[in-house]
Design a protein around this motif. Structure first.
Motif, PDB file in Angstrom:
ATOM      1  N   UNK A   1      39.706  25.974  48.861  1.00  0.00           N
ATOM      2  CA  UNK A   1      38.738  26.745  48.120  1.00  0.00           C
ATOM      3  C   UNK A   1      39.050  27.989  49.568  1.00  0.00           C
ATOM      4  N   UNK A   2      38.757  27.595  50.378  1.00  0.00           N
ATOM      5  CA  UNK A   2      39.041  28.811  51.856  1.00  0.00           C
ATOM      6  C   UNK A   2      40.412  29.964  51.202  1.00  0.00           C
ATOM      7  N   UNK A   3      41.207  29.843  50.287  1.00  0.00           N
ATOM      8  CA  UNK A   3      42.743  30.694  50.288  1.00  0.00           C
ATOM      9  C   UNK A   3      42.483  31.163  48.812  1.00  0.00           C
ATOM     10  N   UNK A   4      40.930  30.538  48.446  1.00  0.00           N
ATOM     11  CA  UNK A   4      40.379  31.032  46.294  1.00  0.00           C
ATOM     12  C   UNK A   4      40.814  32.881  46.945  1.00  0.00           C
ATOM     13  N   UNK A   5      40.816  33.336  45.627  1.00  0.00           N
ATOM     14  CA  UNK A   5      40.453  35.148  45.633  1.00  0.00           C
ATOM     15  C   UNK A   5      40.017  35.073  44.550  1.00  0.00           C
ATOM     16  N   UNK A   6      39.319  36.390  44.310  1.00  0.00           N
ATOM     17  CA  UNK A   6      38.210  36.319  42.724  1.00  0.00           C
ATOM     18  C   UNK A   6      38.931  36.636  41.570  1.00  0.00           C
ATOM     19  N   UNK A   7      40.031  36.789  41.602  1.00  0.00           N
ATOM     20  CA  UNK A   7      41.055  36.060  40.731  1.00  0.00           C
ATOM     21  C   UNK A   7      40.976  34.838  40.695  1.00  0.00           C
ATOM     22  N   UNK A   8      41.569  34.337  41.557  1.00  0.00           N
ATOM     23  CA  UNK A   8      41.658  33.013  41.355  1.00  0.00           C
ATOM     24  C   UNK A   8      40.280  32.027  40.791  1.00  0.00           C
ATOM     25  N   UNK A   9      39.291  32.110  41.563  1.00  0.00           N
ATOM     26  CA  UNK A   9      37.981  31.982  41.160  1.00  0.00           C
ATOM     27  C   UNK A   9      37.529  31.859  39.799  1.00  0.00           C
ATOM     28  N   UNK A  10      38.382  33.328  38.616  1.00  0.00           N
ATOM     29  CA  UNK A  10      37.693  32.996  37.844  1.00  0.00           C
ATOM     30  C   UNK A  10      38.221  33.170  36.589  1.00  0.00           C
ATOM     31  N   UNK A  11      40.151  32.816  36.793  1.00  0.00           N
ATOM     32  CA  UNK A  11      40.546  31.816  36.143  1.00  0.00           C
ATOM     33  C   UNK A  11      40.732  30.495  35.937  1.00  0.00           C
ATOM     34  N   UNK A  12      40.064  29.989  37.306  1.00  0.00           N
ATOM     35  CA  UNK A  12      40.009  28.657  37.252  1.00  0.00           C
ATOM     36  C   UNK A  12      38.854  28.149  36.393  1.00  0.00           C
ATOM     37  N   UNK A  13      37.754  29.627  35.869  1.00  0.00           N
ATOM     38  CA  UNK A  13      36.111  29.679  35.398  1.00  0.00           C
ATOM     39  C   UNK A  13      36.936  29.728  34.086  1.00  0.00           C
ATOM     40  N   UNK A  14      38.299  30.230  33.496  1.00  0.00           N
ATOM     41  CA  UNK A  14      39.042  30.489  32.502  1.00  0.00           C
ATOM     42  C   UNK A  14      39.758  29.072  32.093  1.00  0.00           C
TER      43      UNK A  14
END
Length: 480
Positions: free
Chosen positions: A53-66
């Motif tokens: 989670x430390x390396x996650x970007x906002x885009x990664x978080x959004x993509x993960x939710x999708x």
């Protein structure tokens, strides 16, 4: 294809005429499109961000939710598919147990090939009920009716005044006449039957060149928009919405964002699903307009036709925020795509088998520069730039097709067809004969009217070529 070459000509013309800038088009308010950003490369093997989670970007978080949302839909779809299979077990005709995915490419008027191909396949038996369908450009125009391939024609699709051209039967006997309203796939074929280019595209007053400089585009898709309103009826959208809500099937079309330069997939199932929550005629008409605008944006190539503004969800920091951007043909970024499929597989935690159907509505071959066996003897900066654009666009399609092919191979099943049969010994599309002439001959006849993009008799011949290929299940490649 040849999606971007006209931009070069416009740029050259722009050197001579300045100051003809255009205002941003206004979007239909409240469409609030749900969009998924299309990334290059497969995400199947990308680690879950919860592992780092430390390396996650906002885009990664959004993509993960999708990914998780789409994965939940795919898991539920599998449950429903097994429930549908159960009564048919042992009596034949049971739907396949593996996931079924369909990707439809761009290709302009050559979408006639894909329409004919699936029409021919349907004559052999029931088409797959694909779990996820994606389309770009002309593929986006095909996607809804193929998504509904096994559903009855909606009761409110009754106005077939738009039906014209060689396959309508209005001009006398024809080798291929399709009766309107008999099937969604049949209506898809008729959508590619035109008597003249003006059935789909209206050239600007003053001519194409002057229109491009003064109005920002050489033509408009107003006739196509009117045709789509008669095909994509409220009942059609409601049928898509039921498949999305009740059977967890998914439908996406690809667009390119002119403002941020990225490619996006619009969730058409979610959009259509909103028609199930209202009975207000004005709201249903607005949602119909939103749906058609998404299809037109996926197919609009400046300066041929202008881009459209679409209002997407999640454009700001505030909850429920929206942002308007200008969009054009998704083929500028992806010739075809299955990114939502990859996201759904990742979210579902799937390592199972699936079958990918890939229909490429073009040849993916730039061809010789001169158009003949002889090399070009004279060239200019403009012709060289146009050639470079042709090669670039062809490569975009090849990379996109390769990505979809790879996914099919990883999942264990692939059916792929594209316009050309070069190297296979099969019939070349230009050699196919329809109503006494080859497709190449019909192309030459249509060219006398100097159309910008759409050649009526050539399109009919291309539909018939696709029909013959589909009726023989003549794929370019299959991985059983």
């Amino acid at each position: 294809m040849r999606l971007l070459r006209s931009l070069v000509l416009l740029a050259v013309a722009g050197l001579a005429v300045a100051g003809c800038s255009q205002p941003r088009p206004k979007p239909i308010a409240g469409c609030n499109y749900q969009m998924l950003r299309l990334d290059v490369g497969s995400r199947l093997k990308k680690p879950d961000i919860t592992e780092s989670p430390v390396d996650a970007t906002a885009a990664d978080v959004a993509q993960e939710a999708i990914s998780r949302r789409l994965g939940a839909q795919l898991r539920e779809r599998r449950v429903r598919r097994e429930q549908e299979r159960a009564p048919l077990e042992g009596v034949g005709g049971a739907a396949p147990s593996e996931d079924q995915f369909l990707a439809l490419s761009g290709g302009g008027q050559h979408g006639a090939f894909g329409a004919g191909f699936f029409y021919g396949l349907a004559k052999r038996g029931t088409l797959p009920t694909w779990d996820i369908v994606t389309g770009v450009s002309t593929g986006s125009l095909q996607s809804t009716l193929l998504f509904l391939a096994n559903q009855p024609v909606p009761a409110d699709r009754t106005d077939y005044s738009w039906v014209d051209g060689p396959m309508s039967g209005k001009d006398g006997p024809s080798p291929l006449v399709v009766t309107p309203g008999t099937s969604n796939v049949g209506d898809l074929v008729l959508a590619y039957s035109i008597a003249r280019e003006a059935d789909l595209m209206r050239v600007r007053s003053g001519g194409a060149a002057l229109g491009a400089l003064l109005k920002g585009s050489t033509a408009s898709f107003a006739p196509l928009q009117a045709r789509l309103r008669k095909i994509m009826t409220v009942g059609t959208l409601q049928a898509v919405g039921h498949e999305w809500r009740d059977r967890n099937r998914q439908l996406y079309v690809g667009v390119s964002n002119l403002d941020d330069g990225e490619g996006y997939a619009i969730d058409m199932g979610e959009l259509a699903g909103r028609t199930l929550t209202t009975t207000a005629p004005e709201e249903l008409a607005r949602l119909q307009g939103c749906y058609i605008d998404a299809m037109l944006a996926s197919s609009s190539v400046p300066p041929g036709v202008p881009p459209l503004s679409l209002e997407a969800a999640g454009g700001g920091d505030a909850p429920g925020s929206r942002q308007s951007a200008m969009y054009m043909d998704g083929g500028a970024r992806f010739g075809m795509f299955l990114a939502p499929v990859v996201a759904a597989l990742k979210g579902a935690g799937s390592d199972g088998k699936a079958r990918v159907t890939l229909l490429v509505n073009t040849t993916m071959d730039a061809g010789p520069w001169s158009g003949t066996a002889q090399p070009v003897q004279r060239w200019s900066a403009v012709t060289a730039a146009l050639r470079a654009v042709d090669l670039l666009e062809t490569q975009v399609y090849r990379f996109s097709a390769g990505s979809v092919e790879q996914l099919g191979m990883e999942l264990g099943g692939l059916d792929m067809a594209y316009l050309s049969q070069a190297g296979t010994g099969g019939e070349a599309p230009d050699d196919h004969r329809f109503d006494g002439k080859s497709c190449a001959e019909w192309l030459a006849i249509d060219a006398r009217a100097k159309p910008l993009q759409f050649y009526p008799h050539y399109m009919a011949c291309t539909v018939d070529y696709g029909r013959a290929r589909g009726a023989a299940a003549n794929w370019n490649y299959q991985l059983p």
